[in-house]
Design an enzyme around this catalytic site. Structure first.
Site, PDB file in Angstrom:
ATOM      1  N   SER A  44       0.860  -1.184   0.000  1.00 14.79           N
ATOM      2  CA  SER A  44       0.000   0.000   0.000  1.00 14.79           C
ATOM      3  C   SER A  44       0.894   1.231   0.000  1.00 14.79           C
ATOM      4  CB  SER A  44      -0.886  -0.006   1.256  1.00 14.79           C
ATOM      5  OG  SER A  44      -1.528   1.242   1.450  1.00 14.79           O
TER       6      SER A  44
ATOM      7  N   TYR B 151      -2.615  -1.148  10.411  1.00 14.26           N
ATOM      8  CA  TYR B 151      -2.648  -1.409   8.968  1.00 14.26           C
ATOM      9  C   TYR B 151      -1.365  -0.930   8.298  1.00 14.26           C
ATOM     10  CZ  TYR B 151      -3.950  -1.208   4.066  1.00 14.26           C
ATOM     11  OH  TYR B 151      -3.958  -1.367   2.697  1.00 14.26           O
TER      12      TYR B 151
END
Length: 272
Positions: free
Chosen positions: A152, A165
């Site tokens: 990401s 995350y």
């Protein structure tokens, strides 16, 4: 020299988190390129619908294995199932993962532990178990095998309000780039794909509104980034999807770390 086209025809690709979103996008593109598939995720009905669609559209053989990879022992069950079926995986797409939104203090510790298990532990264990087969496929047929790990743009800096995350995705990026180096002489194409926000179920699962996010990517955007990287003669250790995202990721590495964290926290708070 022309680019080395990634050609998985005649091999089998395993996609985790395959039931929707990016997982389904990878399934379509790999099937279009001639790979048979193993599709795994929690939702059997969606996997079976996808398998039927791929068979009709591409003539693809897709094996459906419903599993929650965040459950203890699930990776071992998946590997054992593949061995029983005598399936050698030539391409692995570690797409399964999720995020949560909120402060660390206000988070559910059980949910955060599941996030670490799925995003980090399951990805690591599955990669380790299948890596010999991936390398064997790569050595047998040049350009036919790949390891794609979904990271990401959150991989490049801490992200307050999505602390776990971002930390898990930083791990995925670091782990994948190390594997890229370790396997560079084998012919295996290894890369971490780093998208920014994508129009999928991710934000609903995370408990965060996506309505105020700018520059939302589509699944097709991420597929173009992914397969452009795989089609290069020398696949890069990571690829960022979206020009704006790539620019921000690059700038972040040149700013003082305190500034980067403060800006990330401000942006995440104002768009959450």
């Amino acid at each position: 020299m022309p680019p080395a086209v990634f050609n998985p025809i005649g091999t089998t690709a395993l996609i985790t988190g395959a039931s929707s979103g990016l997982g389904a996008g990878y399934a379509h593109e790999l099937a279009r390129r001639g790979a048979d598939l193993v599709l795994t995720a929690r939702r059997r009905e969606l996997l079976e619908d996808l398998a039927a669609e791929l068979a009709e559209k591409y003539g693809t053989l897709a094996t459906v294995i419903p599993l929650d990879l965040a459950r203890p022992g699930a990776v071992g069950e998946l590997v054992a199932d593949l061995e029983t079926r005598q399936i050698t995986v030539g391409t692995l797409v570690n797409n399964a993962g999720f995020g949560t939104y909120g402060t660390v203090l206000g988070s559910d510790p059980t949910r955060e532990a599941q996030q670490v298990t799925l995003n980090v532990q399951a990805l690591t264990a599955l990669t380790h178990a299948l890596l010999p087969g991936l390398i064997s496929t790569a050595r047998t047929s040049k350009g036919s095998a790949a390891l794609v790990n979904l990271a990401s743009t959150a991989s490049f800096q801490p992200v307050p309000l999505m602390a776990v995350y971002a930390a898990t995705k930083a791990y995925v990026l670091s782990y994948t780039e190390a594997l890229w180096y370790e396997t560079r002489a084998t012919g295996l194409k290894v890369t971490a794909i780093c998208p920014g926000p994508v129009s999928t179920e991710f934000f609903a699962v995370a408990g965060r509104s996506a309505s105020s996010l700018r520059g939302m990517l589509t699944v097709d955007n991420v597929m173009r980034t992914s397969f452009a990287a795989l089609d290069r003669a020398s696949t890069p250790p990571h690829a960022v999807s979206g020009r704006r995202n790539a620019l921000l990721a690059g700038i972040g590495g040149r700013l003082p770390h305190r500034v980067v964290v403060t800006v990330a926290g401000h942006l995440n708070r104002t768009t959450g």
